[in-house]
Design an enzyme around this catalytic site. Structure first.
Site, PDB file in Angstrom:
ATOM      1  N   ILE A 185       0.886  -1.377  -0.205  1.00  0.00           N
ATOM      2  CA  ILE A 185      -0.058  -0.022  -0.063  1.00  0.00           C
ATOM      3  C   ILE A 185       0.780   1.208  -0.021  1.00  0.00           C
ATOM      4  CG2 ILE A 185      -0.148  -0.264   2.434  1.00  0.00           C
ATOM      5  CD1 ILE A 185      -2.856   1.155   2.205  1.00  0.00           C
ATOM      6  N   SER A 186       0.759   2.313  -0.985  1.00  0.00           N
ATOM      7  CA  SER A 186       1.636   3.129  -1.103  1.00  0.00           C
ATOM      8  C   SER A 186       1.655   4.108   0.138  1.00  0.00           C
ATOM      9  CB  SER A 186       1.167   4.127  -2.417  1.00  0.00           C
ATOM     10  OG  SER A 186       1.595   3.339  -3.572  1.00  0.00           O
TER      11      SER A 186
END
Length: 225
Positions: free
Chosen positions: A69-70
């Site tokens: 997840i960025s």
């Protein structure tokens, strides 16, 4: 007592989101709509419960299928570059955790999102259960991001959330004239240059170059594992 605990927890998490928004402002995010979306969307929903207490730190975390997840700054930066207008038809390449998907929806976009990892795609039902009423205009697809979704083209905006070796021709064809593509393009093995490409009438691109980021690679085909 349970109600009080839930209320206190909700205020605590909202406080963490407020702190995150303040940090993103310090880092240069200026689009108030993007900041409000970050403030509104509960990032901990998109992470394993083991990470819930640190979900609002500005860093990436691992998710299933060896993906990530960025970090919130990356999500906010790409979202700001897109210049989302309410009702924009947006193609997202790489559904991943669905956090970026939720931010786009919160900005008022009609989101078409593609995931190549079957394991991650199967989790999109959770998004529908939690956010389906609030964000009904999100369409999930299991497929090859390089192919796009020609049956739904053209798109006002296209966002690519993986390191691309080049601008995918089929995706460029699916972008409207005057449309915007935000893409992290490989510059080296460990870094990508964030680009904003605006499609001109002649089909060529107006190219704007921004800072470097680090993404997982954009791969062809579908993964059934």
């Amino acid at each position: 007592i349970d109600f009080m605990k839930k209320t206190v927890n909700a205020y605590f998490l909202q406080g963490l989101r407020n702190q995150l928004v303040a940090l993103l402002k310090e880092k240069g995010i200026t689009d108030e709509k993007v900041l409000e979306a970050i403030r509104a969307i509960p990032r901990h929903y998109f992470l394993d419960s083991a990470f819930s207490k640190i979900a609002y730190e500005d860093r990436a975390f691992p998710i299933d299928a060896d993906q990530t997840i960025s970090q919130p700054y990356t999500v906010a930066f790409q979202s700001q570059l897109l210049k989302i207008k309410k009702g924009d038809k947006v193609l997202e390449i790489g559904t991943g955790s669905m956090y970026q998907t939720a931010i786009l929806a919160a900005l008022g976009a009609k989101v078409y999102t593609i995931e190549r990892q079957k394991l991650l795609f199967e989790k999109t039902t959770a998004f529908k259960n939690v956010f389906g009423d609030e964000f009904p205009d999100v369409y999930f697809s299991f497929g090859d991001g390089f192919e796009g979704l020609p049956e739904f083209a053209p798109f006002d905006k296209i966002i690519i959330t993986a390191a691309a070796p080049k601008v995918p021709e089929k995706l460029w064809e699916q972008l409207k004239v005057k449309g915007i593509m935000v893409i992290p393009l490989d510059e080296s093995e460990n870094a990508q240059r964030m680009l904003r490409l605006t499609k001109k009438k002649d089909g060529l691109a107006k190219r704007e170059s921004f800072e470097q980021f680090s993404f997982v690679p954009m791969l062809q085909g579908k993964s059934q594992s």
